[in-house]
Write an enzyme that holds these catalytic residues in place. Structure first.
Site, PDB file in Angstrom:
ATOM      1  N   GLU A 175      50.842  -7.805  65.227  1.00 11.24           N
ATOM      2  CA  GLU A 175      51.271  -6.907  66.302  1.00 11.24           C
ATOM      3  C   GLU A 175      52.376  -7.537  67.157  1.00 11.24           C
ATOM      4  O   GLU A 175      52.193  -7.795  68.352  1.00 11.24           O
ATOM      5  CB  GLU A 175      50.064  -6.499  67.156  1.00 11.24           C
ATOM      6  CG  GLU A 175      49.023  -5.735  66.344  1.00 11.24           C
ATOM      7  CD  GLU A 175      47.841  -5.226  67.149  1.00 11.24           C
ATOM      8  OE1 GLU A 175      47.719  -5.594  68.334  1.00 11.24           O
ATOM      9  OE2 GLU A 175      47.031  -4.458  66.591  1.00 11.24           O
ATOM     10  N   GLU A 194      45.011  -3.128  59.913  1.00  8.37           N
ATOM     11  CA  GLU A 194      43.878  -2.828  60.792  1.00  8.37           C
ATOM     12  C   GLU A 194      43.764  -1.320  60.936  1.00  8.37           C
ATOM     13  O   GLU A 194      44.770  -0.628  61.117  1.00  8.37           O
ATOM     14  CB  GLU A 194      44.065  -3.432  62.193  1.00  8.37           C
ATOM     15  CG  GLU A 194      44.068  -4.942  62.247  1.00  8.37           C
ATOM     16  CD  GLU A 194      44.239  -5.473  63.666  1.00  8.37           C
ATOM     17  OE1 GLU A 194      44.038  -4.678  64.630  1.00  8.37           O
ATOM     18  OE2 GLU A 194      44.582  -6.651  63.824  1.00  8.37           O
TER      19      GLU A 194
END
Length: 583
Positions: free
Chosen positions: A194, A313
Site C-alpha cells: 500500500e 488483500e
C-alpha cells in the site's frame, strides 16, 4: 501449508505430468487469460509443475486461492505484539489442507533494522522470516514476501527525505534478495505494501511509487540466482484499482520491459458498507456496482492484456472481528463474498484473503465462522444463490402473516425449501412468483413454535449449485431502552433487545445537523461510535462518540434494527457527564 512438496526433485505422477504439458500447451497457443486461469486454478497444488514451467499468467493462476499471514511478522514491534501466537509449521499445514495454494507473508522490517546507513537487518529477524517462508515453501505453497508497514513508518517520508528513503529501500531489498536468491521460484517478492507518500498529489505519488518499483526491480534482478527471473509483484499507488492508478502501473511495467512482472491491488469494498457507516448496512446495488466496476477495470486494463494480477488483500474492513459484534450482518457479508469470488474468477484474478486473526483462530487452527469461510471457499469455483435477507422477523405482539423474500439465483435454478431433511411443500408452505418467495402464515406459525424471542427455526433455499441460503425465522418485539448516566468515557444504555438485532444508529442535533465524529452523515460508524452488547443487554455509546458532542446540546439518537423497528433516544453531554433518556 501442508505436506512436503519441493520445487525440485518432486516425483509427479502421470496425471501431474499430463497437466503440466497441458498448461505449457495453453501458454504456447495463447488461450485467453481467463481460460488459462480456469484450467490452472483447479489443479491440485501437489501435482503442480515448478513455477518456471508456467507462463507468468498461468503461474499466478496456479496460486489461487491465497491467504495472508496478517498481523504476525508485520506486527509492531514484534511477531506476537498484535495478539497472534508465533507462526508454526502446523499453521501452514492447516492452510494447505484447507485448499489454499499460496500465502502472502507480510513483514515489517523497520523495528529490526538500523535506521541509518548501512540499514542492517538483524540477523535473528532475517533468520526468523526465512524459517517461516521455508515452512510454507516446504508445503508446496507459493509464497509472497514483501515490505509491509514500513510503507507508512518511513517510506512515506520520501517527499521530504528522498535520498535517505531511497537508500534504505534499496538496502532493505538488497539484503532480502541476497537471503532468498536461491529459494525456489514459488517465492515471489512484492515491492511495497500500500505505497503512500506524505503530502503529495496522486500524480506525485505515482512518480514516487514508480521510482521505488524501478529500484526494487533493479536490485532484485542484479542479485543473481533465481532472482534473475523470479516473479516480482508491483503495486499501484495505495494498491488502489482506480483507473488512473492502474494506468500509471501499466506504464511503469511497460518501461521495465520484463515479462516476469505481476500487478497487485487490494479490495475492501464500498467504504460505507465495508465499515457500516452512512447507512451502508446492506450489500446493495451501489456496493455491488463498486465491486463489479473494479473488476471490470482490472480485466480491461490488466488481465485481458496478458498482465497477471495478484489481488494481495481482500475482505471487509474490521469484519469479522471476534472482539466486537459484527459490523456487517452475516447474510450481507455472505452476499459480498459470493459476488467477490465470481467477479475475481471472471476477471482471471488471484485473490489473497486478509486474515489478521479474524478468520482462522491461530491457537486452535479452527475457522471462527464456518458459514463465512464456507461461502468464501465455495466462491472459488461456483456461484451460490442468495436472497434479499437471511431473516424473517415475526413480531410476537402481532398475529403471524405471510412474509416475502426476493431470491437472487445468480444464474442458478431454485430447487426448493428445506427444514433439515424435510422439504417444504410448494403451494402449501410457500409460493413462488418469479423470484418472489412467499412463506405462508401457516408454515411460519409452525416454524415459530412457542414464539420465544430469537431464532425459532432455520430453513434453507437450495439452488442447482453452490451453497444453500439459510433463512432464520426470528421472533422479536420492538427493543426497549432505559435511561442511563455516563461520562465522556462512554455510556452504557440498558437494553432489552427482545430478539432483534441492531443495524445502525442515526444521530442529529435539534437543528437537524449531524452529531458524532462522522459529521458528514447522521448514520454513525458501527462499533466506532456505538456498539450492541447482546450478552450484556446493553447498547454502548463509545468515548469517541460522546467526546465529539457539543456541550449542553441535546442529541436525538435513532436506533435502526434489522426487523425494521426504530427506537428514539436522547443524550446530552455536560462537561464530563452524559445523560441518556428515553423519548
Amino acid at each position: 501449508m501442508k505436506g512436503t512438496h519441493h520445487a525440485t526433485g518432486h516425483r509427479r505422477n502421470g496425471l501431474g505430468r499430463l497437466l503440466g504439458l497441458l498448461v505449457a500447451l495453453i501458454a504456447v497457443i495463447g488461450l485467453t487469460s481467463t481460460t488459462a486461469f480456469a484450467v490452472t486454478a483447479h489443479r491440485d497444488a501437489s501435482t503442480a509443475p515448478t513455477l518456471r514451467a508456467l507462463s507468468p499468467m498461468s503461474a499466478v493462476a496456479a496460486m489461487q486461492p491465497s491467504w495472508n499471514l496478517g498481523n504476525t511478522l508485520d506486527a509492531i514491534p514484534d511477531e506476537t505484539s498484535w495478539g497472534n501466537p508465533p507462526a508454526t509449521k502446523a499453521l501452514f499445514d492447516t492452510i494447505k489442507a484447507q485448499g489454499f495454494r499460496s500465502v502472502r507473508i507480510p513483514v515489517t522490517w523497520s523495528g529490526h533494522q538500523s535506521a541509518t546507513a548501512p540499514y542492517t537487518i538483524d540477523a535473528a529477524w532475517m533468520n526468523r522470516v526465512k524459517q517461516v517462508v521455508d515452512w510454507a515453501l516446504a508445503d508446496g505453497l507459493y509464497v509472497v514476501l514483501n515490505i509491509h508497514h514500513d510503507s507508512w513508518q518511513w517510506i512515506a517520508t520520501m517527499p521530504t527525505d528522498h535520498d535517505n528513503v531511497l537508500a534504505r529501500f534499496k538496502a532493505t531489498w538488497t539484503q532480502i534478495a541476497a537471503t532468498f536468491k536461491d529459494s525456489p521460484q514459488r517465492l515471489l517478492f512484492e515491492s511495497n505494501n500500500e505505497p503512500q507518500f506524505n503530502n503529495t498529489t496522486d500524480a506525485q505519488g505515482n512518480q514516487y511509487n514508480n521510482e521505488l518499483n524501478t529500484a526494487f526491480h533493479t536490485v532484485v534482478r542484479q542479485s543473481g540466482g533465481n532472482n534473475a527471473t523470479r516473479l516480482l509483484i508491483l503495486p499501484s499507488l495505495h494498491t488502489n484499482a482506480g483507473q488512473d492508478f492502474l494506468d500509471a502501473l501499466v506504464s511503469e511495467m511497460k518501461s521495465l520491459n520484463d515479462p516476469n512482472l505481476v500487478a497487485t491491488v487490494h479490495f475492501y469494498g464500498w467504504y460505507p458498507f465495508s465499515v457500516n457507516v452512512s447507512g451502508g448496512t446492506q450489500f446493495d446495488a451501489t456496493a455491488q456496482k463498486d465491486m463489479s466496476d473494479t473488476f471490470t477495470r482490472i480485466r480491461n486494463t490488466l488481465t485481458s492484456k496478458g498482465i497477471p494480477v495478484y489481488l494481495g488483500e481482500y475482505g471487509l474492513l474490521s469484519y469479522p472481528d471476534s472482539n466486537h459484534p459484527p459490523r456487517v450482518e452475516l447474510g450481507e457479508g455472505l452476499k459480498y463474498f459470493e459476488q467477490f469470488g465470481y467477479e475475481a474468477r471472471t476477471a482471471g484474478v488471484t485473490t489473497a484473503l486478509w486474515d489478521a486473526f479474524n478468520f482462522l483462530n491461530r491457537t486452535t487452527l479452527q475457522w471462527r465462522d464456518p458459514a463465512l469461510i464456507n461461502q468464501i471457499k465455495s466462491s472459488w469455483t461456483t456461484r451460490s444463490g442468495t436472497a434479499s435477507s437471511d431473516r424473517v422477523f415475526l413480531a410476537k405482539s402481532s398475529a403471524i402473516t405471510a412474509k416475502t423474500l426476493t431470491l437472487n439465483p445468480n444464474g442458478l435454478t431454485f430447487r426448493g425449501l428445506w427444514q433439515g431433511n424435510t422439504q417444504l411443500v410448494q403451494g402449501r408452505d410457500y409460493t413462488l412468483s418469479g423470484n418472489q418467495l412467499t412463506l405462508t402464515a401457516d408454515v411460519l406459525t409452525r416454524l415459530a413454535g412457542d414464539r420465544a424471542y430469537g431464532v425459532n427455526a432455520t430453513i434453507e433455499a437450495r439452488f442447482s449449485q453452490g451453497l444453500p441460503w439459510k433463512v432464520y425465522v426470528t421472533t422479536y418485539d420492538r427493543p426497549v431502552l432505559s435511561n442511563a448516566n455516563g461520562t465522556t468515557n462512554g455510556v452504557t444504555i440498558p437494553t432489552q433487545f427482545r430478539g432483534d438485532l441492531l443495524a445502525t444508529m442515526e444521530a442529529t442535533y435539534a437543528d437537524g445537523s449531524n452529531a458524532g465524529p462522522t459529521n458528514w452523515t447522521p448514520y454513525q460508524e458501527f462499533n466506532a461510535a456505538f456498539s450492541p452488547d447482546y450478552p450484556g443487554n446493553a447498547l454502548l455509546l463509545t468515548s469517541n462518540f460522546v467526546n465529539s458532542l457539543r456541550d449542553n446540546a441535546p442529541v436525538t439518537l435513532t436506533f435502526h434494527f434489522w426487523s425494521g423497528a426504530t427506537v428514539t433516544y436522547h443524550v446530552t453531554k455536560s462537561g464530563s457527564s452524559v445523560t441518556g433518556t428515553v423519548g
